[in-house]
Design a protein around this motif. Structure first.
Motif, mmCIF file in Angstrom:
data_model
loop_
_atom_site.group_PDB
_atom_site.id
_atom_site.type_symbol
_atom_site.label_atom_id
_atom_site.label_comp_id
_atom_site.label_asym_id
_atom_site.label_seq_id
_atom_site.Cartn_x
_atom_site.Cartn_y
_atom_site.Cartn_z
ATOM 1 N N PHE A 25 0.839 -1.191 0.000
ATOM 2 C CA PHE A 25 0.000 0.000 0.000
ATOM 3 C C PHE A 25 0.877 1.245 0.000
ATOM 4 O O PHE A 25 1.352 1.679 1.031
ATOM 5 N N THR A 26 1.127 1.812 -1.161
ATOM 6 C CA THR A 26 1.920 3.032 -1.256
ATOM 7 C C THR A 26 1.158 4.059 -2.079
ATOM 8 O O THR A 26 0.396 3.720 -2.981
ATOM 9 N N PHE A 27 1.357 5.320 -1.762
ATOM 10 C CA PHE A 27 0.702 6.394 -2.491
ATOM 11 C C PHE A 27 1.463 6.687 -3.774
ATOM 12 O O PHE A 27 2.639 7.035 -3.740
ATOM 13 N N PRO A 28 0.828 6.610 -4.942
ATOM 14 C CA PRO A 28 1.495 7.057 -6.163
ATOM 15 C C PRO A 28 1.543 8.580 -6.210
ATOM 16 O O PRO A 28 0.643 9.250 -5.730
ATOM 17 N N VAL A 29 2.602 9.124 -6.747
ATOM 18 C CA VAL A 29 2.713 10.570 -6.943
ATOM 19 C C VAL A 29 2.246 10.898 -8.355
ATOM 20 O O VAL A 29 2.716 10.311 -9.317
ATOM 21 N N GLN A 30 1.319 11.825 -8.463
ATOM 22 C CA GLN A 30 0.778 12.206 -9.769
ATOM 23 C C GLN A 30 1.704 13.260 -10.381
ATOM 24 O O GLN A 30 1.448 14.463 -10.321
ATOM 25 N N ALA A 31 2.770 12.762 -10.963
ATOM 26 C CA ALA A 31 3.840 13.654 -11.390
ATOM 27 C C ALA A 31 3.385 14.657 -12.442
ATOM 28 O O ALA A 31 3.927 15.756 -12.543
ATOM 29 N N GLY A 32 2.380 14.307 -13.233
ATOM 30 C CA GLY A 32 1.955 15.203 -14.285
ATOM 31 C C GLY A 32 1.453 16.542 -13.782
ATOM 32 O O GLY A 32 1.528 17.544 -14.490
ATOM 33 N N ARG A 33 0.892 16.589 -12.568
ATOM 34 C CA ARG A 33 0.357 17.832 -12.028
ATOM 35 C C ARG A 33 1.276 18.461 -10.998
ATOM 36 O O ARG A 33 0.972 19.517 -10.455
ATOM 37 N N ALA A 140 7.424 3.483 3.663
ATOM 38 C CA ALA A 140 6.754 3.850 2.414
ATOM 39 C C ALA A 140 5.390 3.211 2.229
ATOM 40 O O ALA A 140 4.956 3.023 1.106
ATOM 41 N N SER A 141 4.669 2.883 3.295
ATOM 42 C CA SER A 141 3.358 2.272 3.100
ATOM 43 C C SER A 141 2.254 3.323 3.155
ATOM 44 O O SER A 141 2.398 4.374 3.790
ATOM 45 N N GLN A 142 1.146 3.040 2.494
ATOM 46 C CA GLN A 142 0.081 4.018 2.315
ATOM 47 C C GLN A 142 -0.490 4.503 3.638
ATOM 48 O O GLN A 142 -0.703 5.693 3.840
ATOM 49 N N SER A 143 -0.731 3.595 4.571
ATOM 50 C CA SER A 143 -1.408 3.991 5.798
ATOM 51 C C SER A 143 -0.602 4.993 6.607
ATOM 52 O O SER A 143 -1.157 5.790 7.361
#
Length: 552
Positions: A25-33, A140-143
């Protein structure tokens, strides 16, 4: 102290944590924005990502090489780099592969930072120690993503990767010489190195190096317990929180030496030839580690005079008399942290996590005769008294309800209360005791039994990662927390209490009663939920029973 042997419990804990961690569970980074932000530190220039009002710096090296001739030793220096280092997660410590993360590696000394801005504003720093026992996990886990804490409460969040398992806790002091002094605590010394890095660099990330809180859940709580008692860490933090992981006692060096001898026998290496360990590929050592007992024999304490039970196996912090001078909270709270405020507590239904992870759904079908049979192998003649006490204090409870209540307080509650009592007895900085009690409606596997407040559910709540979806028309459900919107209130309470504690040394939040420090007269406990309340002398009858049978 435990309903089940401590070794068995920690095996369950480590394996369960592995099950969660393997989910990736990791958060992706929305690099485009996203925009980029850069900062200069001694080894070179870093490029972070600014995402929705938070600067995120991932994979910053805080220590150098710990492989090859540095295996089992202090890290080498951080090597300078040319150009700009991008923000990507660093390798986690040696363990089974983790989804959405780099491959595990020996050289794993990286940290991640979430900050509202690199503006020298001296925000409180919240330095988190990940769970997973002492054998798995990463920062690096989402929670435990730190974005919402940074954004919503104006704090700086830091998390490290550090050595685990035998790479971080193999005790070689007695056979390897001065060069390997402290070998049984290298994983803890890595965390200290991370704290030192924070002290030296965090001002450039908007943090105050003189206002650092250490905290951690499960194995991270045990790590925090150790840091609270370690002289090398003392100057780098000034408050702490131990969550569902009371590290009252750690591994004696005599037991650690037995474990080292077991490893060498398994590898057919004579003690005098221990240096052969330096030539074995890391993956092969990990495979051997997995064949040995999984966790260290944390020391149970059936009564105050009982000596630790010897037994080899597992890897974790070692009471070596130097790096870790004594057990963190036995016989007393550490004097070195007498003036540092402390939070400590546990979740009300810890054991439901283990029923879920191990698929022990038959436990949820037991009647009171089955409850007696389940408890008797561990508690013998005390079983009847134990069941009678809980049936009196929980008159409407089923047999599974009582089993979960007994198991949960035995695993995490008795140690947490022990820590609070010993800290209060110091008459130094305050200690605050809590129970997390928000009830998830999610069911355990294919049953009608609700999750309640299981082990590890608090992580996403205290990191304020239980928040409404950006698109209100979209369904929202968390892994353990369920789908009811009330959880957003409980999460905000939890996060605000923790961030206020980080800022001031006293936990407080809007719409939450004043939280008094724990004392041995009123024994106040804050119950954290959608509506928080202070409960004096909670579990009084149950604790009297536990004390009468010598479990505390």
């Amino acid at each position: 102290m435990s309903l089940i042997p401590r070794r068995s419990f920690l095996s369950r804990l480590s394996l369960a944590s592995a099950a969660v961690a393997a989910g990736g569970f990791t958060f992706p980074v929305q690099a485009g924005r996203d925009q980029f932000v850069e900062v200069e530190i001694a080894p070179g220039r870093l490029r972070g990502v600014r995402h929705e009002g938070v600067n995120i710096f991932r994979g910053i090296p805080y220590g150098g090489k710990v492989s090859g001739n540095r295996r089992f030793r202090r890290p080498g220096p951080v090597e300078p780099w040319a150009g700009v280092r991008s923000s990507v997660f660093g390798a986690p410590a040696m363990q089974p592969p983790r989804q959405n993360e780099p491959a595990p590696a020996e050289d794993c000394l990286f940290l991640n930072i979430w900050t509202p801005a690199n503006d020298n504003r001296k925000r409180p720093v919240m330095f988190y120690n990940h769970g997973g026992g002492f054998v798995i996990g990463s920062g690096a886990s989402q929670s435990q993503d730190g974005s919402n804490l940074a954004r919503n409460f104006d704090v700086v969040v830091v998390q490290t990767n550090h050595r685990l398992g035998l790479f971080g806790f193999l005790y070689l002091d007695e056979i390897a010489g001065e060069e390997y002094a402290g070998s049984g605590n290298m994983g803890m010394l890595d965390i200290v190195a991370g704290l030192k890095w924070v002290h030296d660099n965090i001002a450039q990330f908007g943090g105050d190096p003189e206002n650092v809180m250490i905290f951690g859940e499960s194995g991270g709580g045990a790590k925090t317990s150790c840091l609270y008692a370690m002289p090398s860490a003392a100057s780098y933090f000034n408050k702490a929180s131990i969550e569902s992981g009371p590290g009252v006692r750690m591994t004696p060096k005599e037991v650690a030496a037995e474990t080292t001898a077991m490893l060498l026998r398994t590898l057919n290496i004579a003690p005098a030839d221990w240096r052969k360990l330096l030539d074995i590929p890391a993956a092969d050592l990990l495979a051997v580690q997995n064949r040995l007992p999984f966790v260290p024999p944390f020391i149970d304490k059936d009564n105050p005079k009982k000596k630790p039970t010897p037994g080899a196996g597992g890897f974790g912090p070692v009471v070596d008399g130097k790096v870790l001078p004594g057990h963190p909270f036995d016989p007393t709270a550490p004097s070195i942290s007498k003036n540092k405020p402390l939070l400590v507590g546990w979740n009300e239904d810890e054991y439901n996590f283990f029923i879920w992870q191990r698929k022990e759904v038959d436990l949820l079908k037991m009647d009171f005769e089955g409850l007696k049979k389940k408890l008797e192998p561990f508690h013998g003649a005390d079983t009847a008294k134990m069941i009678a006490t809980y049936r009196k204090t929980m008159p409407d409870a089923s047999a599974p309800d009582i089993f979960v209540a007994i198991s949960s307080i035995a695993m995490m509650g008795l140690g947490s209360i022990d820590i609070a009592e010993k800290k209060a007895n110091q008459h130094g900085a305050p200690v605050y005791l809590y129970n997390f009690g928000y009830k998830s409606e999610k069911k355990i596997l294919d049953t009608d039994y609700p999750m309640g407040t299981p082990h590890a559910m608090d992580i996403s709540f205290k990191f304020n990662n239980e928040v409404p979806p950006k698109d209100p028309s979209q369904p929202s459900e968390s892994f353990f927390g369920g789908s009811r919107p009330e959880r957003f209130i409980a999460s905000h309470h939890f996060a605000e209490l923790w961030t206020t504690f980080a800022r001031t040394g006293k936990p407080a939040a809007a719409d939450v009663p004043e939280w008094p420090a724990y004392n041995l007269e009123d024994r106040p406990t804050m119950r954290i939920d959608t509506r928080c309340e202070v409960i004096d002398n909670r579990f009084a009858e149950e604790l009297a029973m536990w004390k009468s049978i010598g479990k505390v």
